[in-house]
Design a protein around this motif. Structure first.
Motif, PDB file in Angstrom:
ATOM      1  N   TRP A  71       4.916 -11.870  -6.780  1.00 17.08           N
ATOM      2  CA  TRP A  71       3.638 -11.248  -6.445  1.00 17.08           C
ATOM      3  C   TRP A  71       3.787 -10.383  -5.202  1.00 17.08           C
ATOM      4  CZ3 TRP A  71      -0.941 -15.142  -7.168  1.00 17.08           C
ATOM      5  CH2 TRP A  71      -1.014 -15.492  -8.512  1.00 17.08           C
ATOM      6  N   GLY A  72       4.524 -10.865  -4.228  1.00 17.54           N
ATOM      7  CA  GLY A  72       4.764 -10.075  -3.018  1.00 17.54           C
ATOM      8  C   GLY A  72       5.496  -8.788  -3.335  1.00 17.54           C
ATOM      9  N   ASN A  73       6.460  -8.849  -4.241  1.00 21.33           N
ATOM     10  CA  ASN A  73       7.185  -7.639  -4.637  1.00 21.33           C
ATOM     11  C   ASN A  73       6.257  -6.640  -5.316  1.00 21.33           C
ATOM     12  OD1 ASN A  73       9.598  -8.572  -3.640  1.00 21.33           O
ATOM     13  ND2 ASN A  73      10.320  -9.353  -5.590  1.00 21.33           N
ATOM     14  N   HIS A  74       5.378  -7.137  -6.193  1.00 19.80           N
ATOM     15  CA  HIS A  74       4.419  -6.244  -6.859  1.00 19.80           C
ATOM     16  C   HIS A  74       3.500  -5.582  -5.828  1.00 19.80           C
ATOM     17  CE1 HIS A  74       5.653  -7.210 -10.835  1.00 19.80           C
ATOM     18  NE2 HIS A  74       5.245  -8.464 -10.789  1.00 19.80           N
ATOM     19  N   TYR A  75       3.056  -6.364  -4.864  1.00 18.44           N
ATOM     20  CA  TYR A  75       2.179  -5.823  -3.828  1.00 18.44           C
ATOM     21  C   TYR A  75       2.913  -4.741  -3.033  1.00 18.44           C
ATOM     22  CZ  TYR A  75      -1.041  -5.620   0.083  1.00 18.44           C
ATOM     23  OH  TYR A  75      -1.918  -5.185   1.031  1.00 18.44           O
ATOM     24  N   ASN A  76       4.151  -5.015  -2.658  1.00 16.03           N
ATOM     25  CA  ASN A  76       4.936  -4.032  -1.904  1.00 16.03           C
ATOM     26  C   ASN A  76       5.151  -2.761  -2.711  1.00 16.03           C
ATOM     27  OD1 ASN A  76       5.151  -5.618   0.357  1.00 16.03           O
ATOM     28  ND2 ASN A  76       7.153  -6.438  -0.181  1.00 16.03           N
ATOM     29  N   GLN A  77       5.402  -2.886  -4.008  1.00 19.34           N
ATOM     30  CA  GLN A  77       5.588  -1.713  -4.857  1.00 19.34           C
ATOM     31  C   GLN A  77       4.309  -0.891  -4.942  1.00 19.34           C
ATOM     32  OE1 GLN A  77       7.006  -3.308  -8.539  1.00 19.34           O
ATOM     33  NE2 GLN A  77       9.107  -3.561  -7.802  1.00 19.34           N
ATOM     34  N   ALA A  78       3.167  -1.571  -5.036  1.00 18.32           N
ATOM     35  CA  ALA A  78       1.893  -0.850  -5.097  1.00 18.32           C
ATOM     36  C   ALA A  78       1.642  -0.092  -3.801  1.00 18.32           C
ATOM     37  CB  ALA A  78       0.749  -1.824  -5.374  1.00 18.32           C
ATOM     38  N   VAL A  79       1.899  -0.743  -2.678  1.00 16.53           N
ATOM     39  CA  VAL A  79       1.698  -0.073  -1.384  1.00 16.53           C
ATOM     40  C   VAL A  79       2.666   1.095  -1.238  1.00 16.53           C
ATOM     41  CG1 VAL A  79       1.886  -0.385   1.118  1.00 16.53           C
ATOM     42  CG2 VAL A  79       0.693  -2.085  -0.263  1.00 16.53           C
ATOM     43  N   HIS A  80       3.898   0.919  -1.677  1.00 13.36           N
ATOM     44  CA  HIS A  80       4.873   2.008  -1.625  1.00 13.36           C
ATOM     45  C   HIS A  80       4.401   3.193  -2.466  1.00 13.36           C
ATOM     46  CE1 HIS A  80       8.758   3.935  -1.171  1.00 13.36           C
ATOM     47  NE2 HIS A  80       8.846   4.061  -2.491  1.00 13.36           N
ATOM     48  N   ALA A  81       3.860   2.913  -3.642  1.00 16.65           N
ATOM     49  CA  ALA A  81       3.351   3.990  -4.508  1.00 16.65           C
ATOM     50  C   ALA A  81       2.187   4.710  -3.840  1.00 16.65           C
ATOM     51  CB  ALA A  81       2.920   3.417  -5.857  1.00 16.65           C
ATOM     52  N   LEU A  82       1.292   3.957  -3.221  1.00 19.77           N
ATOM     53  CA  LEU A  82       0.170   4.579  -2.511  1.00 19.77           C
ATOM     54  C   LEU A  82       0.666   5.457  -1.367  1.00 19.77           C
ATOM     55  CD1 LEU A  82      -2.356   1.608  -2.457  1.00 19.77           C
ATOM     56  CD2 LEU A  82      -2.547   3.730  -3.777  1.00 19.77           C
ATOM     57  N   ASN A  83       1.676   4.979  -0.657  1.00 21.03           N
ATOM     58  CA  ASN A  83       2.233   5.781   0.439  1.00 21.03           C
ATOM     59  C   ASN A  83       2.869   7.066  -0.082  1.00 21.03           C
ATOM     60  OD1 ASN A  83       1.447   4.072   2.512  1.00 21.03           O
ATOM     61  ND2 ASN A  83       3.330   2.880   2.435  1.00 21.03           N
ATOM     62  N   ARG A  84       3.525   7.003  -1.236  1.00 24.29           N
ATOM     63  CA  ARG A  84       4.104   8.211  -1.830  1.00 24.29           C
ATOM     64  C   ARG A  84       3.010   9.193  -2.219  1.00 24.29           C
ATOM     65  NH1 ARG A  84       7.453   5.457  -5.910  1.00 24.29           N
ATOM     66  NH2 ARG A  84       6.238   6.724  -7.319  1.00 24.29           N
ATOM     67  N   ILE A  85       1.938   8.678  -2.798  1.00 22.05           N
ATOM     68  CA  ILE A  85       0.816   9.537  -3.174  1.00 22.05           C
ATOM     69  C   ILE A  85       0.274  10.231  -1.925  1.00 22.05           C
ATOM     70  CG2 ILE A  85      -1.571   9.535  -4.026  1.00 22.05           C
ATOM     71  CD1 ILE A  85      -0.705   7.194  -5.892  1.00 22.05           C
ATOM     72  N   ALA A  86       0.083   9.463  -0.866  1.00 16.61           N
ATOM     73  CA  ALA A  86      -0.429  10.041   0.383  1.00 16.61           C
ATOM     74  C   ALA A  86       0.538  11.085   0.938  1.00 16.61           C
ATOM     75  CB  ALA A  86      -0.668   8.939   1.416  1.00 16.61           C
ATOM     76  N   TYR A  87       1.837  10.810   0.867  1.00 14.49           N
ATOM     77  CA  TYR A  87       2.846  11.743   1.387  1.00 14.49           C
ATOM     78  C   TYR A  87       2.750  13.087   0.672  1.00 14.49           C
ATOM     79  CZ  TYR A  87       7.466  13.744   2.278  1.00 14.49           C
ATOM     80  OH  TYR A  87       8.488  14.578   2.617  1.00 14.49           O
ATOM     81  N   TYR A  88       2.735  13.056  -0.665  1.00 19.24           N
ATOM     82  CA  TYR A  88       2.682  14.318  -1.418  1.00 19.24           C
ATOM     83  C   TYR A  88       1.313  14.984  -1.323  1.00 19.24           C
ATOM     84  CZ  TYR A  88       7.272  13.245  -3.236  1.00 19.24           C
ATOM     85  OH  TYR A  88       8.609  12.976  -3.343  1.00 19.24           O
ATOM     86  N   ALA A  89       0.270  14.202  -1.197  1.00 17.94           N
ATOM     87  CA  ALA A  89      -1.066  14.775  -1.060  1.00 17.94           C
ATOM     88  C   ALA A  89      -1.188  15.525   0.262  1.00 17.94           C
ATOM     89  CB  ALA A  89      -2.123  13.676  -1.150  1.00 17.94           C
TER      90      ALA A  89
END
Length: 135
Positions: A71-89
Motif C-alpha cells: 500500500w505504501g508503494n502504491h501511495y508513493n507511485q501515486a504521489v510521484h505521478a502527481l508530481n510529474r503532472i505538476a512538473y509538466y504542467a
C-alpha cells in the motif's frame, strides 16, 4: 527459537491429551506452541467473560507487513505521478484536458487507497483491544 532450554512435564488423561493434540492441529500449532500461546494469555483472561484472544503467527504478521508495504508503494507511485503532472504542467507541455484526466484518475486511486487504510486502521484498533498472543 533461541533461548528455549527449560522443560515442563505435564501428566494428562488420554482425553486431555487427545483434546490438546486436536486443538493444536486445528490451529496449525504443535502442542508446545499451543502451551506457549496459552501461557501468554493474561492471568485474569478467563474471568473477563467472552473476550477474544488474537493469535498472530509469524507467517500472518509477515503477510500483513508485506500488504502494508505494498500500500505504501502504491501511495508513493501515486504521489510521484502527481508530481510529474505538476512538473509538466508548470512548463506548459501538458494539455489541460489530459492533465484533468490524469488528476482525476490519480485522485480516485488515492481515495480508494485512503478508504482501505481507514478501514484497516479501524480493524487494527479493534484487534489491539483483545489479548494478543504471538506464536
Amino acid at each position: 527459537m533461541g533461548g528455549r532450554c527449560e522443560r515442563v512435564y505435564v501428566r494428562l488423561t488420554p482425553g486431555e491429551k487427545d483434546r490438546a493434540l486436536d486443538l493444536a492441529s486445528r490451529n496449525g500449532l504443535t502442542v508446545s506452541q499451543l502451551v506457549r500461546v496459552l501461557i501468554q494469555l493474561p492471568a485474569d483472561y478467563a474471568s473477563e467473560g467472552a473476550r477474544a484472544a488474537v493469535v498472530l503467527d509469524r507467517t500472518t504478521a509477515g503477510g500483513l507487513e508485506r500488504e502494508m508495504r505494498r500500500w505504501g508503494n502504491h501511495y508513493n507511485q501515486a504521489v510521484h505521478a502527481l508530481n510529474r503532472i505538476a512538473y509538466y504542467a508548470e512548463r506548459g507541455s501538458l494539455r489541460t484536458d489530459e492533465a484533468q484526466r490524469l488528476l482525476s484518475v490519480a485522485a480516485g486511486n488515492l481515495e480508494d487507497l485512503n478508504v482501505a487504510v481507514v478501514q484497516l486502521r479501524g480493524e487494527t484498533h479493534a484487534i489491539c483491544n483483545h489479548a494478543i498472543v504471538i506464536v
